[in-house]
Design an enzyme around this catalytic site. Structure first.
Site, mmCIF file in Angstrom:
data_model
loop_
_atom_site.group_PDB
_atom_site.id
_atom_site.type_symbol
_atom_site.label_atom_id
_atom_site.label_comp_id
_atom_site.label_asym_id
_atom_site.label_seq_id
_atom_site.Cartn_x
_atom_site.Cartn_y
_atom_site.Cartn_z
ATOM 1 N N ASP A 230 71.005 13.479 -2.788
ATOM 2 C CA ASP A 230 69.576 13.739 -2.930
ATOM 3 C C ASP A 230 68.878 12.392 -2.721
ATOM 4 O O ASP A 230 69.509 11.319 -2.768
ATOM 5 C CB ASP A 230 69.236 14.342 -4.294
ATOM 6 C CG ASP A 230 67.860 15.017 -4.281
ATOM 7 O OD1 ASP A 230 67.069 14.765 -3.337
ATOM 8 O OD2 ASP A 230 67.552 15.786 -5.209
HETATM 9 C C1 BGC Z 1 64.487 16.685 -3.724
HETATM 10 C C2 BGC Z 1 65.335 17.378 -2.681
HETATM 11 C C3 BGC Z 1 64.735 17.156 -1.323
HETATM 12 C C4 BGC Z 1 64.604 15.661 -1.070
HETATM 13 C C5 BGC Z 1 64.001 15.337 0.278
HETATM 14 C C6 BGC Z 1 64.192 15.235 -3.375
HETATM 15 O O1 BGC Z 1 63.222 14.717 -4.212
HETATM 16 O O2 BGC Z 1 65.126 16.769 -4.975
HETATM 17 O O3 BGC Z 1 65.440 18.743 -2.957
HETATM 18 O O4 BGC Z 1 65.508 17.779 -0.337
HETATM 19 O O5 BGC Z 1 63.754 15.094 -2.053
HETATM 20 O O6 BGC Z 1 62.653 15.643 0.287
#
Ligand code: BGC
Length: 842
Positions: free
Chosen positions: A313
């Site tokens: 993530d």
């Molecule tokens: C989120 C993810 C997301 C990523 C990219 C993170 O803050 O938890 O679900 O895919 O950002 O935007």
């Protein structure tokens, strides 16, 4: 401060977005706040070290085991050809090039939320990774699909597949390689979690089936990235807080809870062939998810035999070599741990070089496996302009053929929970009054100001405080978070949001009906206590319940919205309430009011919200959704599972999942608490009768077997490659059919309607040794089928069962076993309304 000040031009992670470009302008004018935030951000890398140190400080009872080495990809399933090609390409890479393939790079030429490194010399371009599960995010020319919770509420696996086919094709037209969805974690452990609307509901079986179908549909076009792995059940303290050296929350859970609940849908996702898995922000049993060798090496790449790659993530990587050893293959959106060739330099020394080779191989083989080496695959990020307010090529990704599916998704996510006095469907009303801030769109459906973070997170229609801004920027728990959206709510907030091609609002859709029917419409979408024209036949009140990534919801009610409903109901004897809800919404403040005649949980329908609700209100179609979670009478009814675990001044916040598998409806059953509306509940405009339960289960108990019937990977001693009984997804035996259960359902009403038949099993414990055997054993969903039945017709339904569906995880044998004993079978309309009861004994 003015909201509009918070603007940004680039689109990496949420936290990062606050730290970039136009935010700097804001910082200059808000130095008192900005300087501490800058210091916190500068300290972020130190937190990785801190986390490592803290690993040994975690609750001794919950220490995540070490499982090395990370299993290498091998010839299994249909991965052979791709793997062979990848091995050839990677054999020609230098260690530096392999290192580059594993990291996110900054590429201002695209609006992709992540861009991974390529090796142009060998023809590997890297990936554009983009959110999310409900539509392509932060761009133009795309549709806003029904959100995960609406798909969950539809209980329609076929529709989930079709939706994903259209959605996946949009990602591909935009030049996105990896679609960052679907979500199966959070699954809905706590009632107020900010992100459960991105997933399919509070049950592992429901998530597993709908995620598998979603992945199949998406991957006809692009690579899906199922997320967030694993036990990612709250937003509060999801990321470290630099200023207080506070680590992310540790989700502390036992082995059987992991297998039977949190890992369950990921297993179905892997079995469906998912190409990418995103590790989560939280710690699991004391160790950060993206360096957790037990979950990534042991469970995901070992037991589930996952052959794709693990991506972090955004900014969830907290160590260099340990995260590589722990199974992480790609770090996003950038990596201070790997971006100076640290992996290449360590290869052959601190890091086994086979690990680095496997990281690059898994990434490249996934690219080959999904045909992205084809010249027909659109150029990386071709339709993802970095800022759509600047001149750019407009790539219209929408397929006109998706229109009927979009409307269908929006309709099927509506759950009718109350309908008295034949309030619905509407019978040629002469006058309708429409109330509530949710009836009309928020004034701005536009990236105003230029590519504002408010727009990219769907936060434009919120009122939030300056405190909230500081809290969000510094990963602090968000207090008094906004919980309603001042416009029609069609999607939640954060990276799971997306922006519609158009927005059909209830006011507009019902007004358009009025044009056809000669109905008079009165409306007031701003007052909490509107005047009511007494000749109104019906009053429609539209309210919502907002939820977003980054914070957990402050509660499950909203005082102003409840006051609005009561005020209208006090003046209008046919008050119908529609709630666009991004999660559970408690309605006891007004549900028993005699003038509240009908209530719809409309969930998050996407761009066709208005058109869909109009079709239901006017009876063009019977509502067919069912609740994918439990609505209680009171917040306190959720007990310990109401809200997030709090840090309580600890720098190592702990969250013990001591309820085991008993979340949501299983928690209510285990504690004998009666909900207002139970899991699986929902009304239609017809009625159904269940008869003729037949149990045809053909399976023997494996409970007595001396050793595990299904070998698993543990501590590097078993390489799956030597075991033909292991397929992608785990032991093949788990996915084999063990028969099924059938029943008949008659439509005893007078209109066409869809019934959602549900199968619940009470699986005995047998001799299975479970580390949480003190947990009350309750029934659990093991089948569902949605079927459209005409009046006076009878449908035969079948619930096929896989061995997985009648198994339990044995923590001693470290395998799934089919327990001996009596299995109770219940078939019916909801978890509490099961007219057919039977059993089978193994
Ligand atoms: C989120 C993810 C997301 C990523 C990219 C993170 O803050 O938890 O679900 O895919 O950002 O935007």
């Amino acid at each position: 401060m003015e909201k509009d000040d918070l603007t940004s031009t680039a689109k990496p992670s949420l936290g990062q977005r606050f730290s970039q470009s136009k935010f700097i302008v804001w910082c200059r004018t808000h130095k008192l706040i900005a300087i501490p935030i800058a210091v916190m951000i500068a300290l972020l890398p130190l937190l990785g070290l801190l986390a490592l140190r803290n690993r040994h400080h975690a609750n001794a009872q919950w220490t995540s085991p070490i499982v090395y080495p990370s299993p290498e990809a091998y010839h299994v399933g249909n991965w052979t050809a791709a793997l062979d090609k990848a091995r050839i390409m990677v054999a020609n890479m230098t260690f530096e090039e392999m290192n580059n393939v594993t990291i996110g790079i900054s590429d201002p030429s695209t609006g992709c939320v992540g861009v991974s490194g390529g090796v142009p010399r060998l023809g590997f371009p890297g990936f554009c990774l983009q959110d999310a599960g409900q539509g392509v995010r932060d761009t133009d020319g795309v549709n806003a699909y029904a959100s995960g919770v609406s798909v969950g509420a539809s209980w329609n696996a076929t529709m989930a597949y079709e939706r994903a086919q259209f959605l996946g094709a949009e990602f591909k037209r935009k030049g996105v390689n990896v679609a960052l969805g679907p979500v199966v974690g959070p699954i809905g452990r706590i009632a107020t979690d900010g992100r459960t609307w991105e997933g399919f509901g509070a049950d592992p079986y429901l998530n597993g089936i709908l995620a598998a179908n979603t992945i199949t549909g998406l991957q006809e076009s692009v690579i899906a990235s199922v997320k967030h792995f694993v036990a990612n059940e709250q937003e509060t303290n999801r990321n470290p807080i630099a200023s207080t050296n506070t680590a992310s929350t540790s989700a502390n859970l036992d082995d059987s809870t992991m297998h039977e609940l949190y890992l369950w849908p990921f297993q179905d996702a892997v079995a469906a062939g998912v190409g990418c898995v995103m590790c989560s922000y939280n710690r699991i049993n004391g160790t950060y998810a993206c360096e957790n060798s037990k979950t990534q090496n042991g469970l995901l790449k070992g037991e589930l035999n996952f052959q794709g790659f693990i991506v972090s993530d955004w900014v969830a990587q907290h160590s260099g070599i340990p995260s590589a050893d722990g199974g992480l293959d790609m770090a996003m959106p950038t990596s201070s741990f790997w971006d100076q060739n640290q992996l290449a330099k360590a290869a052959g020394g601190e890091l086994n070089k086979t690990r680095l080779i496997d990281m690059a191989t898994r990434i490249v083989s996934t690219w080959y496996h999904f045909g992205q080496d084809s010249p027909d695959f659109p150029a990386m990020g071709i339709g993802m302009a970095p800022d759509i307010t600047l001149p750019h090529e407009y790539v219209d990704a929408k397929d006109p053929a998706s229109r009927s599916s979009l409307l269908q998704q929006a309709i099927e996510g509506h759950v009718l929970v109350k309908n008295v006095n034949n309030a619905l469907p509407l019978q040629n009303p002469r006058t309708i009054s429409i109330f509530g801030y949710d009836a009309a769109p928020y004034a701005i459906v536009n990236p105003t100001p230029a590519f504002s973070i408010l727009w990219t997170q769907n936060w434009q229609g919120l009122n939030y405080s300056q405190d909230n801004v500081v809290q969000i920027a510094s990963n602090q728990p968000v207090t008094n978070a906004p919980d309603v959206y001042h416009g029609t709510l069609i999607v939640g907030g954060g990276s799971g949001s997306n922006v519609p091609a158009y927005l059909s609002s209830p006011l507009e859709a019902i007004t358009s009906r009025a044009y056809d029917n000669g109905t008079a419409i009165w409306s007031d979408t701003s007052s909490t206590n509107p005047a009511v024209v007494r000749s109104s036949d019906t009053c429609l009140v539209f309210i919502n319940a907002f939820a977003s990534e980054v914070w957990d919801r402050p509660g499950l009610t909203n005082a102003d919205s409840d006051a609005l409903v009561m005020n209208v109901a006090s003046k209008c004897n046919d008050t119908i309430v529609v709630i666009h809800n991004a999660g559970i919404r408690i309605v006891d403040a007004w549900i028993e009011h005699p003038n509240v005649t009908a209530v719809l949980f409309a969930h998050l329908p996407g761009q066709d919200a208005g058109r869909a609700v109009a079709q239901i209100l006017y009876g063009d179609v019977s509502p067919s959704g069912r609740l994918p979670y439990t609505v209680a009478h009171n917040e306190s009814d959720y007990g310990d599972l109401l809200g997030p675990c709090l840090a309580d001044n600890s720098t190592s916040p702990q969250c013990d999942f001591s309820e085991g598998v008993n979340i949501d409806y299983r928690s209510f059953l285990a504690r004998n608490v009666t909900p207002r509306y139970e899991f699986g509940y929902g009304l239609t405009y017809s009625s159904f009768e269940y008869t003729n339960l037949q149990v045809n289960v053909n399976c023997t108990s494996t409970d007595q077997a001396a050793t595990g019937a299904a070998p698993v990977y543990a501590n590097g001693t078993t390489q799956n490659g030597n075991d033909p009984s292991i397929i992608v997804g785990g032991p093949a035996a788990l996915f084999e059919s063990v028969g099924g259960i059938t029943a008949s359902i008659a439509n005893t009403g007078s209109v066409n309607a869809s019934e959602v038949a549900q199968l619940y099993l009470l699986i005995p414990n047998g001799n299975v040794t479970s580390s949480n055997s003190s947990i009350v054993n309750t029934r659990t969903l093991r089948g569902f089928q949605k079927v459209l039945i005409a009046p006076n017709e009878t449908a035969q339904i079948e619930f096929p069962l896989r061995r997985k569906d009648v198994s339990r995880w044995d923590v001693v044998k470290q395998t799934w076993v089919v327990p001996a004993g009596e299995f109770e079978v219940r078939v019916g309309k909801s978890v509490l309304d099961t007219p057919l009861v039977g059993s089978f004994t193994l």
